[in-house]
Design an enzyme around this catalytic site. Structure first.
Site, short mmCIF file in Angstrom:
data_model
loop_
_atom_site.label_atom_id
_atom_site.label_comp_id
_atom_site.label_asym_id
_atom_site.label_seq_id
_atom_site.Cartn_x
_atom_site.Cartn_y
_atom_site.Cartn_z
N ASP A 98 0.81 -1.22 0.00
CA ASP A 98 0.00 0.00 0.00
C ASP A 98 0.84 1.27 0.00
O ASP A 98 0.41 2.31 0.47
CB ASP A 98 -0.92 0.00 1.23
N GLU A 120 -0.85 -8.83 -1.20
CA GLU A 120 -1.29 -8.30 0.09
C GLU A 120 -2.53 -7.43 -0.09
O GLU A 120 -2.64 -6.31 0.41
CB GLU A 120 -0.17 -7.53 0.80
N GLU A 134 -1.62 4.91 3.50
CA GLU A 134 -1.70 3.49 3.17
C GLU A 134 -3.14 3.00 2.95
O GLU A 134 -3.40 2.24 2.01
CB GLU A 134 -1.03 2.65 4.27
N HIS A 202 6.83 4.67 14.08
CA HIS A 202 7.07 5.58 12.96
C HIS A 202 5.81 6.07 12.28
O HIS A 202 5.88 6.97 11.45
CB HIS A 202 7.95 4.88 11.91
N ARG A 204 2.50 7.89 10.93
CA ARG A 204 2.15 9.31 10.93
C ARG A 204 1.23 9.67 12.08
O ARG A 204 1.35 10.74 12.67
CB ARG A 204 1.47 9.68 9.60
N HIS A 234 13.99 5.08 13.31
CA HIS A 234 13.48 5.17 11.94
C HIS A 234 14.15 6.35 11.23
O HIS A 234 14.37 7.40 11.83
CB HIS A 234 11.96 5.36 11.96
#
Length: 387
Positions: A98, A120, A134, A202, A204, A234
């Site tokens: 994604d 996926e 995503e 990590h 958002r 990250h």
């Protein structure tokens, strides 16, 4: 008859890890010619991930600088991928997951009239903004794919409204784990009375003030004398520097550089407890029987939660501290989660994906584009690659 040409377009480290088992399995099939195209979204991390499987990208596009505005980056990705696909003229374009690279590749394929296979497919958080981008990316890709490779029956159920053919295959991330597992380093002897915690963060939705709160919770957990936290930083500038500034001075918190695939798998295996907002770790931790507290309020991988391997706890500091303390102090609660399981497949997803593709290639011309949602479950006629 010439081999059928499959082009996988991938850009990030997780995509590289999850497409690698397909690339390896495709090598064993004389009727298929697989080509791996890297978009340059995560160039160094991407190459390292592929190297762990003994493979490399066939083409490197380097289409957009990572610090460019997202709209400009997406436009450059889509245009550059479309030009490259036009030259290659594949029979099928594979995209994984994604990411923005996957979305751009799907749009490029649509613009050229090329069929898409989505590895996926069918993951849903139920929130259009979490995770962002995503969740909207995966919904758009699913809507235009001819073949949809759903890791679980639940993912397949999420695809009831799409026109493509759905195959339940398992997740290729478990294939990658199975391939890498024999080469993992021997575990270090445990330190009596000290529990090892692995932390990654990590997303958002966990940045900004929320990240400061998560760091405060981690400091409180690390104040316990019986724990040590390891936290890979990250590379996102909105994440790594903040964590380093907030946690770098704590004597029981060890900040490390990003780990390669095998090192991360070893860290997951060796941890007593994991706190993470990562999607991939939600798939990998159950395979090792390592309890995982998910720093999110929702997940597109509910199978691990339903099976008792993971627990959604959100990102509020008090709850993070309380949930970690419960597992550290309650042996029964810990034991209930500390058991291996495979809710995302047994490590044979690449076989099932390529079986489905070969079956689709063998269909009468054009018919595959009219069929709707028959759940394909191709037989496992070959042992997994790397077995």
């Amino acid at each position: 008859m010439r081999p059928r040409r499959i082009v996988s377009v991938v850009g990030t480290r997780p995509e590289a890890i999850k497409i690698a088992p397909i690339a390896l399995e495709a090598r064993r099939r004389p009727g298929l010619c697989h080509r791996l195209v890297a978009t340059g979204q995560h160039p160094a991390l991407f190459d390292d991930a592929l190297a762990g499987f003994g493979i490399a990208a066939d083409d490197r596009l380097h289409l957009a600088p990572p610090d460019a505005p997202r709209a400009d980056r997406l436009a450059a990705l889509e245009a550059g991928i479309a030009a490259h696909l036009h030259r290659l003229a594949p029979d099928l374009v594979l995209v994984q997951g994604d990411t923005d690279s996957a979305r751009a590749a799907a749009r490029a394929a649509v613009s050229l009239g090329l069929p898409i296979g989505h590895v996926e497919a069918g993951l849903r958080s139920g929130r259009p903004d979490r995770p962002w981008p995503e969740e909207p990316n995966r919904r758009e890709i699913d809507g235009c794919a001819a073949l949809l490779f759903a890791p679980t029956p639940g993912n397949a159920a999420n695809l009831a409204d799409v026109a493509g053919i759905v195959a339940v295959t398992g997740n290729t991330g478990i294939d990658a784990l199975r391939i890498a597992r024999p080469a993992l380093p021997v575990p270090a002897p445990p330190i009596p009375g000290l529990r090892q915690l692995l932390v990654t963060c990590h997303r958002r939705e966990n940045q900004g003030e929320r990240l400061h709160g998560i760091c405060a919770a981690l400091r409180r957990i690390a104040d316990r004398s019986d724990v040590r936290l390891t936290l890979p930083l990250h590379p996102n500038p909105a994440v790594g520097p903040v964590i380093a500034a907030r946690l770098g001075d704590h004597p029981r918190i060890r900040l490390v550089a990003p780990l390669d695939h095998r090192a991360m798998l070893a860290a997951i295996r060796d941890a007593d407890l994991i706190l993470s907002d990562s999607g991939g770790i939600q798939e990998e931790a159950p395979a090792f029987g390592t309890p995982l507290l998910v720093l999110r309020a929702e997940t597109e991988r509910p199978e691990a939660v339903a099976a008792g391997h993971c627990r959604l706890i959100g990102n509020r500091p008090d709850r993070i501290v309380a949930e970690a303390g419960r597992l550290l102090d309650d042996p029964a609660a810990y034991a209930a989660m500390a058991r291996p399981g495979l809710p995302f497949g047994a490590g044979d997803a690449a076989i099932k994906i390529l079986d489905a593709i070969e079956l689709w290639f063998g269909a009468a011309p054009g018919k595959h584009r009219q069929r709707r949602k028959p759940a394909m479950s191709p037989g496992e006629s070959r042992p997994p690659a790397g077995a």
